[in-house]
Design an enzyme around this catalytic site. Sequence first.
Site, short mmCIF file in Angstrom:
data_model
loop_
_atom_site.label_atom_id
_atom_site.label_comp_id
_atom_site.label_asym_id
_atom_site.label_seq_id
_atom_site.Cartn_x
_atom_site.Cartn_y
_atom_site.Cartn_z
N ASP A 43 15.29 12.65 26.41
CA ASP A 43 13.86 12.18 25.05
C ASP A 43 14.93 11.97 24.21
O ASP A 43 14.54 11.67 22.81
CB ASP A 43 12.55 12.93 25.10
CG ASP A 43 12.17 14.14 25.51
OD1 ASP A 43 11.33 12.93 27.01
OD2 ASP A 43 12.17 15.34 26.62
N GLY A 130 2.48 22.98 28.21
CA GLY A 130 1.26 24.04 28.78
C GLY A 130 -0.20 23.84 27.80
O GLY A 130 -1.05 24.99 27.46
N ILE A 172 2.85 15.69 19.47
CA ILE A 172 4.08 15.63 19.93
C ILE A 172 4.68 14.50 20.31
O ILE A 172 3.97 13.47 19.78
CB ILE A 172 4.17 17.05 20.81
CG1 ILE A 172 3.80 15.73 22.46
CG2 ILE A 172 4.26 17.95 20.91
CD1 ILE A 172 4.60 17.33 24.08
N ASP A 173 5.59 13.87 20.50
CA ASP A 173 6.53 12.90 20.85
C ASP A 173 6.26 11.73 20.07
O ASP A 173 5.04 10.12 20.02
CB ASP A 173 5.47 12.84 21.84
CG ASP A 173 6.42 13.52 23.11
OD1 ASP A 173 7.16 14.24 23.24
OD2 ASP A 173 5.53 13.50 24.92
N SER A 190 0.44 13.72 23.84
CA SER A 190 0.97 14.16 25.12
C SER A 190 -0.42 14.72 26.07
O SER A 190 -0.27 15.62 25.43
CB SER A 190 1.89 14.83 25.36
OG SER A 190 2.49 15.07 26.72
N TRP A 192 -4.14 15.48 27.73
CA TRP A 192 -4.68 15.96 26.91
C TRP A 192 -6.28 14.22 26.54
O TRP A 192 -6.53 13.78 26.85
CB TRP A 192 -5.37 16.62 24.82
CG TRP A 192 -4.56 17.94 25.42
CD1 TRP A 192 -5.48 19.05 25.42
CD2 TRP A 192 -3.84 18.68 25.64
NE1 TRP A 192 -4.84 19.91 25.95
CE2 TRP A 192 -4.20 20.78 26.08
CE3 TRP A 192 -2.16 19.07 25.98
CZ2 TRP A 192 -3.14 21.59 26.11
CZ3 TRP A 192 -1.12 19.31 26.96
CH2 TRP A 192 -1.90 21.34 26.24
N GLU A 227 2.32 9.89 27.64
CA GLU A 227 2.92 10.42 27.06
C GLU A 227 3.98 9.88 26.33
O GLU A 227 3.69 9.17 26.74
CB GLU A 227 3.39 11.74 27.11
CG GLU A 227 4.55 12.12 28.31
CD GLU A 227 4.61 13.44 28.72
OE1 GLU A 227 4.44 14.94 27.53
OE2 GLU A 227 5.76 13.50 29.37
#
Length: 343
Positions: A43, A130, A172-173, A190, A192, A227
């Site tokens: 990343d 997760g 996130i991300d 990400s 969802w 994501e």
Amino acid sequence: MRRAVVAGAVAVVVLGAGAAVLLWPPEPAATALTLTGDIRTHDPALVAGDEGEPWYVFSTGDVREGLGAPQIRRSTDAGLTWELVGTVWDAATRPQWAYEAVSGVSNFWAPEVIENDGTFYLYYSVSTFGTNGSAIGLTTNTTLDPDDPDYAWVDQGQVIASVPGETDYNAIDPGVVEDADGTPWMAFGSFWGGIQLVELTWPSGMPVDGATPVTIASRTAPPNAIEAPYLVLRDGWYYLFVSRDTCCRGSDSTYNMAVGRSREVTGPYVDRSGTDMTLDGGEPLLGTVGDMVGPGGQSVSRGHLAFHYYDAAAGGDFRLELRELAWDDEGWPVATAREEQDD
């Protein structure tokens, strides 16, 4: 040191003695940099320096180094040779709030770095695999040079969070862009509920009061495998780069990159056919080629695309790759190198 590609050059084919010569412009192709040194990154957030200045890559942390803080690598030869120069924090300076916000967090993922008015803003992900019980944090510095006496990362706390059962996204991300008026916007997400966008404000780097994230990209069906958003403003277009499918499985990873664009930072982002990225649109950018498996987790700086991939020739270990993007006649980015197009 670079695998040179001359986009738009004229190719020549001679069909036998005395035959006519055929000329045509080849398709544009990216230029892949030949990297050496410590390139074991995941990343990567690239900060390409001005001519003669260092380049930096910030990446997902390893719990064995700096308590899982984002890692820092530096290049002094325009992105060709890389060395690990430390982590963003250590035991004494780690953000204690993050451990209270997300139970079980051990390392910090997918950082993003953007500069505004002499301050560098480093956003990072606080999560565990997760779950969407996650948060994005922020730390700031006045320099990226660890040898500068003024070098010090200052924790600014939590930017945004997601809570299982309460929010349909995963915080996130982060990827931040300034719009044409200088207003910052953060894309994140990400799986969802897909990729979200929220307006920020300078100098705090935090969301504006009352800001609500809106969806700008989605695969539309579970598990919504999209994501790592990254936004780029170029020639009046906002480009949304994303990673799709599954990472983090070594040589079994199916990660790949796609892109869409919009005239407005808020969207809609569409691919070449006009399909909205909220409806599973996205122009394919780069996927598995040979031993380069599952490329993704991308960022863009000064026209260079940074991403990680899993090296099948090294047992699926992850590696950094840098490419100078090409652009086609319709204004779409090209990340494939000439030899990959020839294959």
